[in-house]
Each structure stands twice: as C-alpha cells, then as structure tokens.
Design a protein around this motif. Structure first.
Motif, PDB file in Angstrom:
ATOM      1  N   LEU A   1       0.826  -1.211   0.000  1.00 54.67           N
ATOM      2  CA  LEU A   1       0.000   0.000   0.000  1.00 54.67           C
ATOM      3  C   LEU A   1       0.857   1.255   0.000  1.00 54.67           C
ATOM      4  N   SER A   2       2.016   1.199   0.671  1.00 56.72           N
ATOM      5  CA  SER A   2       2.864   2.390   0.736  1.00 56.72           C
ATOM      6  C   SER A   2       3.467   2.733  -0.615  1.00 56.72           C
ATOM      7  N   ARG A   3       3.477   1.786  -1.538  1.00 54.94           N
ATOM      8  CA  ARG A   3       4.040   2.021  -2.868  1.00 54.94           C
ATOM      9  C   ARG A   3       2.971   2.294  -3.918  1.00 54.94           C
ATOM     10  N   CYS A   4       1.718   2.302  -3.500  1.00 53.42           N
ATOM     11  CA  CYS A   4       0.607   2.485  -4.440  1.00 53.42           C
ATOM     12  C   CYS A   4      -0.306   3.606  -3.948  1.00 53.42           C
ATOM     13  N   GLN A   5      -0.996   4.212  -4.879  1.00 53.29           N
ATOM     14  CA  GLN A   5      -2.021   5.183  -4.537  1.00 53.29           C
ATOM     15  C   GLN A   5      -3.380   4.502  -4.638  1.00 53.29           C
ATOM     16  N   VAL A   6      -4.159   4.589  -3.578  1.00 56.13           N
ATOM     17  CA  VAL A   6      -5.479   3.953  -3.557  1.00 56.13           C
ATOM     18  C   VAL A   6      -6.509   4.934  -4.100  1.00 56.13           C
ATOM     19  N   LEU A   7      -7.229   4.515  -5.149  1.00 54.99           N
ATOM     20  CA  LEU A   7      -8.284   5.324  -5.739  1.00 54.99           C
ATOM     21  C   LEU A   7      -9.616   4.604  -5.551  1.00 54.99           C
ATOM     22  N   VAL A   8     -10.596   5.313  -5.016  1.00 52.15           N
ATOM     23  CA  VAL A   8     -11.905   4.730  -4.758  1.00 52.15           C
ATOM     24  C   VAL A   8     -12.820   5.020  -5.941  1.00 52.15           C
ATOM     25  N   LEU A   9     -13.398   3.970  -6.518  1.00 49.79           N
ATOM     26  CA  LEU A   9     -14.345   4.121  -7.621  1.00 49.79           C
ATOM     27  C   LEU A   9     -15.760   4.099  -7.069  1.00 49.79           C
TER      28      LEU A   9
END
Length: 474
Positions: free
Chosen positions: A196-204
């Motif tokens: 998770l620290s290496r990714c951006q979480v996008l909510v659809l």
C-alpha cells in the motif's frame, strides 16, 4: 532484496540480452523475437472484431477512451486525480477499489494506452507463483529491449496471500511494472502495508442513477431500438442494477431477447428479471460498515434510518442474533441510566427472537431498534466504567477503609475492622455520607450523569448527597 521467487531481480539497461534463465522464443537469439512471445496487447492497438453472437453486450460497449468511462468524474473528469496524473506525464502504481461493474478493468486497459505502456493482465483467482514470475520476466524483457514499461493489471489482487503481495515490491520499486490492482475489498485490511505504501489507492464510485441511464441509452443505440419499458419500469431496471453497470447491461440483453412488442411495467419486469443480490459479506467490510451505520443511527436518535440499516443487514443475510447482541450492547453503552428499561428490553427482544425464530422474532428486534433510537441517550455509565478501570490500574492494591470491612473474628475486631461503621438505613434519607474509598486516597469523581431522561433525577440526588458528604469533612 530477495523477491518472491528466491532471487534478487537484476536490472538491465535497454538493449541488453536476456539472461539464460529467461524465456525466449525457440530458435531466436534476439529481443525482437522475444517480444513476440506472449506479448500483451496494448489497449489502443486492440483490433475491434465484429461482435459475435456470444459476445456480451457489456464487452461490446466497453469504453474506448478514458473520457467515455461513466460515473468516475472525480478520477477522470477535467480535475480528476488520474487526469492530473496523466497531464504530468507520470503514472504511479494504483489500487482501484470499488464494487463490481464500476469500470476498474476498463480504466486499467485505457490507462496503459494513454501512458504508452505495454498492457498485461492476470487474475489473482486463477494465477499463482509461476504466472507472476512469467509476467515479471516478460515485463523485464520488454523494458530491456524497448525501454518501455508494462502496466500489470491484477484483478482481485486481495486474493493473493501476503508473500505473493511482497513479490511485487522489487518490480514496482524498480519501475519494471506499473502495478494497477483491482479489489472489491477494503485495501487497509486486504493488502500488505508495504504494498500500500508504494501504491495510490483510488476509490471508484458505484454508478449513480444518471450514469446508469446514460448507459441504458448507449445500449439502446447499440441494439438499434428502445427498450420496451414504461418510465416506472425503466427506473425500476436502474434500481435493480444497484450501481453495477455490467449487471445492468446483462439485464438489457435479457430484455432484448424477449422479442416482444408489449411495454413492460415494473410488475412485468420483476417477473422476468431477478434483482441484483445486495452487496453484503457477513465477515468482511460491508458487515462492519452496516453495523456501524445502525449503531450511529441509533445514537443519533433516528428511528427511520436505524430501521433501514437493520433491514439492510437482514436482507443481506446477517444472523439476527448478532444484531440482537449489538443492540444489547448499545442499550448499555449509549442509553444507560437515561432509560434503565432499555437494557432489559434489549435482552427481552433477544430472548423473544430465540423463542420465535424468523421471521416473527425479527419484529421484536425491530421494536428494540425503535425503542433505543427514541430513548434518551447517555454514555455516562460507559465513561465512568472506563475511568474506574483506569483508576484501578493506577492505584494498585490499596485496602478498603477498615470501617467498611466485616469483622467475623475477635482478632479482626481488635485490629479495628468494622469500627466506626454507620448503618446507612439508620441515617436520615438512608444516607450516611461516609467515605468508601481507601484511606489516604483522594475521592474520585467518576460518574457524571446527564440531565436527560432518568439520569436527570439521578443527578439531582447525587448533588444533594455530595453536599451532605462535604458537610461531614473537617
């Protein structure tokens, strides 16, 4: 760093040959043939075949441009997160979190084309370590031969275990792949913190009513005729989709196949189609989301909202006993002494359900929901209990004052047990005002009743007793 497969990934500059352990097309000695092996298809270069009779309508209507994706303007609109990211010429690794049929796969495909990346896709449901190794090796080979990265789309990424998720880290860090993972589960619970620290979480978002109507109109253009629905049935069809665009188009296919000139009403529609199952999982995030909504609606004294969330949980298949247990806890925690009848009523509702079962027993729980929602609220007992626990930990093993200790033996009487105790029933108003805390310990004030409901009377009584207690102090 050791990767998932037991070795450290080795970086290579563009144009170098693959190592001997990497797969090549048989009979080839150069990168161009290597690239022809299982080359993933870049999204914009996909040849559009004429639709076959078996090709689902949802696939035929899959958007060809990011601008055509419906319902995700916060990501793809003029000021959307992905729009700004692409305008800067960068694309970070992403986790796309959203329900079924909201466009996660489509967005990943189109992002690859817009960012100029190769596109590769695997599903965590059907893939294992060998598939991951192959995907990383192919991305490595492509980057070495062309200098061009790969967007690796991992569907249902939460299905991979912790070790498999750790296997992505070196390849994401080095930029061999831009990882785009799709999940219907809360990433906070389902994915490693390191990933998770290496990714951006996008909510659809689930598709709203306007997006579903736009999708219906697009489907009608594709099939060449309007759907045989009256306005109410059309609205009912959108409601049956429950925010899932794919499910909506699947229902449209069933209606098109009817080949009937009759205009359908909502009653006709219900007889032909099945409503989409409510999204609910009794041991995952939706379970906790809905019980939280019920609890906070009760605390907010909103019986209508509380009944709605109660019904949503039942419709989703929740065990009514679990709801009964949470209602009982709420009665103690959030109503407390403001309405002393709330706790026994919650227990009675629970026992009634146990005796009657479903569906009759659920009415008793509904009565408890309404009672708790409309009852005066106080968490004073709950707050006092937590303060008392903290005080007990801090004060250790202090003895009670000797005057409130029983003295069943002569020795205990001789050393002062029970000496000076005042029997409260013999005092005015049955209250002596003695000290019951340990000797030498300052008196603690833990319970602070509110002015609401029954606690208002309790507060007046305690204030009078505090005054009498103060009058005894030297």
């Amino acid at each position: 760093m050791t990767d998932l497969f037991g070795g450290a990934p080795v970086g290579r500059s563009p144009g170098t040959q693959p190592t001997s352990g990497q797969s090549q097309v048989r009979g080839s000695s150069g990168p161009p043939d290597t690239l022809r092996q299982n080359r993933p298809i870049e999204a914009p270069q996909v040849a559009r075949r004429p639709p076959s009779r078996t090709q689902p309508l949802a696939d035929r209507l899959r958007p060809k441009r990011l601008e055509d994706v419906r319902g995700q303007d916060h990501l793809l609109g003029p000021e959307g997160t992905l729009t700004r990211m692409l305008a800067r010429g960068t694309l970070s690794s992403l986790i796309l979190w959203g329900g079924p049929g909201c466009g996660k796969t489509t967005i990943a495909r189109l992002l690859a084309g817009r960012a100029g990346l190769f596109y590769s896709q695997i599903s965590a449901v059907f893939s294992g370590v060998a598939d991951l190794r192959r995907a990383f090796e192919e991305a490595d080979q492509k980057q070495a031969a062309t200098g061009k990265g790969t967007l690796l789309f991992v569907d249902e990424i939460h299905r991979f275990n912790r070790a498999q998720q750790d296997g992505f880290l070196p390849y994401v860090e080095r930029g061999t792949v831009v990882l785009v993972g799709a999940t219907t589960e809360n990433p906070s619970f389902a994915l490693n913190a390191a990933l998770l620290s290496r990714c951006q979480v996008l909510v659809l978002n689930r598709l709203d009513d306007a997006s579903l109507e736009s999708l219906l109109e697009h489907a009608e253009e594709e099939v060449g005729r309007p759907l045989p629905l009256d306005p109410e049935a059309r609205a009912s069809l959108r409601a049956m989709a429950d925010g899932d665009g794919r499910y909506l188009l699947n229902m449209v296919e069933q209606l098109v196949a009817l080949d009937s000139s009759k205009v359908l009403t909502p009653r006709d529609l219900a007889a032909i189609l099945s409503r989409r199952a409510i999204l609910y999982d009794r041991d995952r995030e939706e379970h906790y989301n809905l019980i939280s909504a019920l609890h906070k609606s009760l605390r907010g004294s909103d019986p209508d909202a509380a009944l709605y969330w109660f019904a949503r949980m039942l419709e989703g298949g929740e065990d009514p006993r679990y709801i009964a247990r949470r209602l009982t806890r709420f009665a103690a925690e959030d109503v407390g002494q403001a309405d002393p009848s709330a706790l026994p009523m919650a227990v009675a509702g629970w026992q009634t359900y146990e005796r009657l079962g479903s569906p009759e027993g659920e009415l008793a729980l509904a009565q408890v929901v309404v009672h708790l929602a409309t009852a005066p609220k106080s968490n004073a007992v709950y707050t006092a209990y937590k303060a008392a626990r903290a005080l007990a930990r801090d004060t250790g093993s202090l003895m009670p004052p000797s005057h409130i200790l029983n003295a069943p033996t002569a020795l205990m009487k001789d050393i002062g047990y029970g000496q000076g105790y005042e029997y409260d029933h013999d005092s005015e108003d049955a209250f002596s005002g003695q000290n019951y805390f340990p000797d030498g310990m300052p008196r603690a004030s833990l319970y602070h009743p509110t002015d609401r409901g029954h606690e208002g009377r309790i507060r007046k009584l305690l204030d009078m007793r505090a005054a009498k207690r103060a009058s005894r102090e030297p």
